[in-house]
Design an enzyme around this catalytic site. Structure first.
Site, mmCIF file in Angstrom:
data_model
loop_
_atom_site.group_PDB
_atom_site.id
_atom_site.type_symbol
_atom_site.label_atom_id
_atom_site.label_comp_id
_atom_site.label_asym_id
_atom_site.label_seq_id
_atom_site.Cartn_x
_atom_site.Cartn_y
_atom_site.Cartn_z
ATOM 1 N N CYS A 196 0.858 -1.184 0.000
ATOM 2 C CA CYS A 196 0.000 0.000 0.000
ATOM 3 C C CYS A 196 0.898 1.239 0.000
ATOM 4 C CB CYS A 196 -0.890 -0.020 1.235
ATOM 5 S SG CYS A 196 -1.817 1.505 1.494
ATOM 6 N N CYS A 216 0.790 3.166 3.569
ATOM 7 C CA CYS A 216 1.343 2.693 4.844
ATOM 8 C C CYS A 216 2.357 1.563 4.716
ATOM 9 C CB CYS A 216 0.215 2.247 5.765
ATOM 10 S SG CYS A 216 -0.653 0.771 5.193
ATOM 11 N N CYS A 227 -7.064 -1.002 1.845
ATOM 12 C CA CYS A 227 -6.044 -1.480 2.772
ATOM 13 C C CYS A 227 -6.664 -1.496 4.163
ATOM 14 C CB CYS A 227 -4.837 -0.543 2.735
ATOM 15 S SG CYS A 227 -3.598 -0.877 4.005
ATOM 16 N N CYS A 243 -4.694 1.241 6.733
ATOM 17 C CA CYS A 243 -4.861 2.706 6.665
ATOM 18 C C CYS A 243 -6.123 3.138 5.931
ATOM 19 C CB CYS A 243 -3.626 3.353 6.038
ATOM 20 S SG CYS A 243 -3.446 3.078 4.259
ATOM 21 N N CYS A 264 -8.978 -5.451 -9.413
ATOM 22 C CA CYS A 264 -8.579 -4.414 -10.357
ATOM 23 C C CYS A 264 -8.098 -3.217 -9.525
ATOM 24 C CB CYS A 264 -9.784 -4.051 -11.220
ATOM 25 S SG CYS A 264 -9.402 -2.967 -12.583
#
Length: 134
Positions: free
Chosen positions: A46, A49, A95, A98, A118
């Site tokens: 991510c 984070c 995510c 975060c 996607c």
């Protein structure tokens, strides 16, 4: 999983304008505009984070213009919620650490899961895996 919380100003300072728009404001980058990630082994994290969210081994070419995966690296790292925007009913992917918007998941992917995650390329950072010496 411990939640990462930052102020809007902190996110704006950390992320590029496009990454902020996509991950914090649930935007979408245009198809075929993000660099094509390497095909070498590695982990996608991510951008907000650093949580590992997808593995290169689960990536496939969907032809859609966005990085596509048939499963997350770990179910607990990626969450889902209903997205009813733009007169559509979709499943958003975020995510879990975060709450960054990553993209959407659709039921038209390859085996073994039949899913297509996607994902906006700008929401990911690629970390190559170290190859053992030959």
């Amino acid at each position: 999983m411990q939640k990462i919380q930052k102020s809007d100003a902190e996110w704006k300072a950390q992320l590029s304008d496009l990454a902020y728009k996509v991950t914090r404001k649930h935007g979408t980058e245009r198809a075929f505009t993000h660099e094509n990630f390497p095909k070498t082994p590695g982990v996608y994290r991510c951008v907000g984070c650093g949580t590992p969210v997808f593995d290169q081994a689960h990536k496939f070419d969907s032809g859609t213009g966005w990085p596509s995966f048939y499963q997350p690296i770990a179910a607990e790292n990626v969450g889902e919620s209903q997205d009813n925007g733009f007169f559509m009913r979709r499943t958003e992917v975020h995510c879990n650490a975060c709450d960054a918007h990553l993209g959407h998941v659709f039921p038209d992917g390859p085996k073994p899961t039949g899913l297509r995650y996607c994902i906006n390329g700008v929401a990911l950072e690629f970390e190559p895996k170290d190859e053992p010496p030959a």
